[in-house]
Design an enzyme around this catalytic site. Structure first.
Site, short mmCIF file in Angstrom:
data_model
loop_
_atom_site.label_atom_id
_atom_site.label_comp_id
_atom_site.label_asym_id
_atom_site.label_seq_id
_atom_site.Cartn_x
_atom_site.Cartn_y
_atom_site.Cartn_z
N GLU A 136 -1.19 -13.86 0.30
CA GLU A 136 -2.10 -12.88 0.91
C GLU A 136 -3.18 -12.51 -0.11
O GLU A 136 -2.98 -12.62 -1.32
CB GLU A 136 -1.25 -11.65 1.33
CG GLU A 136 -2.00 -10.42 1.78
CD GLU A 136 -2.83 -10.61 3.06
OE1 GLU A 136 -3.61 -11.57 3.14
OE2 GLU A 136 -2.71 -9.76 3.95
N ASP A 137 -4.33 -12.05 0.40
CA ASP A 137 -5.43 -11.70 -0.49
C ASP A 137 -5.22 -10.35 -1.18
O ASP A 137 -5.29 -10.24 -2.40
CB ASP A 137 -6.78 -11.73 0.25
CG ASP A 137 -6.82 -10.86 1.51
OD1 ASP A 137 -5.78 -10.24 1.87
OD2 ASP A 137 -7.88 -10.79 2.15
N ASP A 196 -14.28 -10.54 2.18
CA ASP A 196 -15.51 -10.36 2.96
C ASP A 196 -15.81 -8.90 3.25
O ASP A 196 -14.93 -8.03 3.15
CB ASP A 196 -15.39 -11.09 4.30
CG ASP A 196 -14.49 -10.34 5.28
OD1 ASP A 196 -13.34 -10.00 4.88
OD2 ASP A 196 -14.92 -10.08 6.41
P1 IMP Z 1 -3.88 -3.11 4.56
O1 IMP Z 1 -3.22 -3.33 5.88
O2 IMP Z 1 -4.52 -1.74 4.50
O3 IMP Z 1 -2.96 -3.35 3.39
O4 IMP Z 1 -5.11 -4.09 4.48
C1 IMP Z 1 -4.96 -5.43 4.15
C2 IMP Z 1 -6.15 -6.24 4.64
O5 IMP Z 1 -7.37 -5.48 4.61
C3 IMP Z 1 -6.40 -7.38 3.70
O6 IMP Z 1 -5.69 -8.54 4.11
C4 IMP Z 1 -7.89 -7.57 3.76
O7 IMP Z 1 -8.23 -8.46 4.81
C5 IMP Z 1 -8.46 -6.22 4.09
N1 IMP Z 1 -8.98 -5.50 2.89
C6 IMP Z 1 -8.43 -4.42 2.28
N2 IMP Z 1 -9.19 -4.02 1.23
C7 IMP Z 1 -10.23 -4.88 1.18
C8 IMP Z 1 -11.35 -5.00 0.28
O8 IMP Z 1 -11.56 -4.24 -0.68
N3 IMP Z 1 -12.21 -6.02 0.56
C9 IMP Z 1 -12.05 -6.89 1.59
N4 IMP Z 1 -11.01 -6.82 2.44
C10 IMP Z 1 -10.10 -5.82 2.23
#
Ligand code: IMP
Length: 220
Positions: A136-137, A196
Site C-alpha cells: 500500500e502507498d 496524486d
Molecule cells: P486512509 O483510509 O485515511 O488511511 O487513507 C488511505 C488512502 O488515502 C491512501 O491509500 C491514499 O490513496 C490516500 N491518501 C492519504 N493521504 C494522502 C496524501 O498525503 N497524498 C495522496 N494520497 C493520500
C-alpha cells in the site's frame, strides 16, 4: 513496524529548486519531503527485512498484492528489490512471487471520503490459503486498510502481511500500524512517486508536499 524512518514534524523539507521538477508543476510544490533516491534506498532495506521474515516462516510462495493506483511505483520497486534478494546466491532461502492487483478509492481533493470503494476483487479467491503481502502507498486514518483487510480475510488467506511506504502522523489515525513501514511522515498532503492530488502529480519523481497554489489549481 520494524526499523521505520521517522521524519519529524519540524523537518522543513528541501527546496524544490535543487531537484528536476517540470516547470509547469513548480508552483504546486511547497517542498521536497523525500528525494527519489532516498525512497529507492529505503525500499532495498524494506525488501531485505520482508525477505528475512518470509524465509523465517518457510513460505514457498507469496501473493504480492498491489493496491492501485497509489502503490504502483512502490510496488514495482519493491518487487524488483525482493526479486534481487531472492536471486542472490548468498540469500538463505527463496519463494515464488505471484503478482496480484486490486484498486481502492477513498480520496477526493485532500480529504478522505466516507466510503472506501474496492474494485477488482473478483480475483481474490486466488488468495485462499496463501501468504499475502499487501503493498500500500500510505496509511493516513487507517480506514482504507482496515476495510481492505476485512475483505481479504473473508477469502481466508493463510497469513496477511502489510507493507506501506508511508504512515502519516495524524490525530485522525485509528491506531492501525502495518507490519512494515518505509517512512513515518508529518501530517501533510504529499504528491509524487505515484501519490496524486485528484489524479495529478503521480509522474513526479520525488515525494513532495503540495503547495496552497497546487491545491487551488487542481481542485475538483
Ligand atoms: P486512509 O483510509 O485515511 O488511511 O487513507 C488511505 C488512502 O488515502 C491512501 O491509500 C491514499 O490513496 C490516500 N491518501 C492519504 N493521504 C494522502 C496524501 O498525503 N497524498 C495522496 N494520497 C493520500
Amino acid at each position: 513496524m520494524k526499523n521505520c524512518i521517522h521524519i519529524p514534524d519540524d523537518f522543513a523539507g528541501f527546496d524544490p529548486c535543487g531537484f528536476c521538477i517540470p516547470q509547469p508543476l513548480a508552483s504546486s510544490i511547497h517542498r521536497v519531503l523525500i528525494p527519489h533516491g532516498m525512497i529507492k534506498d529505503r525500499i532495498k532495506k524494506l525488501a531485505d527485512d520482508i525477505f528475512k521474515a518470509l524465509v523465517e516462516e518457510e513460505v514457498e510462495s507469496v501473493s504480492l498484492l498491489c493496491v492501485l493506483k497509489g502503490a504502483y511505483r512502490f510496488y514495482a520497486d519493491l518487487q524488483e528489490s525482493l526479486s534481487a534478494v531472492n536471486a542472490n546466491e548468498s540469500s538463505k532461502g527463496h519463494f515464488h512471487i505471484i503478482p496480484e492487483f486490486i484498486r481502492l478509492k477513498s480520496y477526493e481533493n485532500t480529504s478522505s471520503q466516507g466510503e472506501v470503494k474496492i474494485m477488482g476483487i473478483d480475483d481474490l479467491e486466488k488468495i485462499r490459503g496463501k501468504t499475502v503481502v499487501v503493498v500500500e502507498d500510505i496509511i493516513d486514518t487507517g480506514r482504507t486498510m482496515r476495510k481492505l483487510l476485512s475483505t481479504l480475510e473473508s477469502h481466508q488467506p493463510k497469513k496477511v502481511i502489510v507493507v506501506c511506504l508511508l504512515r502519516k502522523r495524524t490525530p485522525l489515525s485509528d491506531g492501525y500500524k502495518p507490519d512494515f513501514v518505509g517512512f513515518e511522515i508529518p501530517d501533510r498532503f504529499v504528491i509524487g512517486y505515484a501519490f496524486d492530488y485528484n489524479e495529478y502529480f503521480r509522474d513526479l519523481m520525488p515525494l513532495c508536499v503540495i503547495s496552497e497554489k497546487g491545491i487551488e489549481n487542481f481542485k475538483e
